[in-house]
Write a protein that holds these residues in place. Sequence first.
Motif, short mmCIF file in Angstrom:
data_model
loop_
_atom_site.label_atom_id
_atom_site.label_comp_id
_atom_site.label_asym_id
_atom_site.label_seq_id
_atom_site.Cartn_x
_atom_site.Cartn_y
_atom_site.Cartn_z
N SER A 202 -4.13 6.68 1.35
CA SER A 202 -4.56 6.47 -0.02
C SER A 202 -5.62 7.48 -0.45
N LEU B 20 -5.98 3.25 -8.12
CA LEU B 20 -6.66 2.86 -6.89
C LEU B 20 -7.56 1.66 -7.11
N TYR C 289 1.93 1.91 -3.63
CA TYR C 289 0.82 2.46 -4.40
C TYR C 289 0.50 3.88 -3.97
N ASN C 290 0.59 4.16 -2.67
CA ASN C 290 0.30 5.52 -2.20
C ASN C 290 1.28 6.53 -2.78
N VAL D 86 0.83 -1.20 0.00
CA VAL D 86 0.00 0.00 0.00
C VAL D 86 0.88 1.26 0.00
N ARG E 291 -5.24 -3.55 0.39
CA ARG E 291 -6.22 -2.68 1.04
C ARG E 291 -5.69 -1.26 1.15
N PRO E 292 -6.38 -0.29 0.53
CA PRO E 292 -6.00 1.11 0.71
C PRO E 292 -6.11 1.51 2.17
N ASN E 293 -5.36 2.52 2.56
CA ASN E 293 -5.46 3.03 3.93
C ASN E 293 -5.82 4.52 3.89
N VAL F 264 -5.41 -1.37 -7.35
CA VAL F 264 -4.91 -1.75 -6.02
C VAL F 264 -5.94 -2.63 -5.32
#
Length: 88
Positions: free
Chosen positions: A86, A72, A52-53, A49, A81-83, A75
């Motif tokens: 994100s 997104l 990706y962020n 994550v 899992r985005p946080n 992902v």
Amino acid sequence: MILEMLSKRIGPDEITYNSLISCLCRDGMVDEAIELLVDMGRSRIQPTVVSYNIVLLGLCKVHRIDDAIEVLAAVVEKGCRPNETSFD
């Protein structure tokens, strides 16, 4: 830099990839950062994550919001899992 490391038999790790991706994004080279992210995924080191962020932030900084939304979605599709970061 990755190729130089590999030529010296030094394997890049998640921190190395994330640092390079961050530098590319900071310099506005988001497409190159995305290529490195894809390369990271092909290696034994899967993007997290955090990885990706970094790309999401880079895309937003260069006003490529539609591309950020696509990343997104990818992902989530990959099961990462985005946080909170994100969505900042």
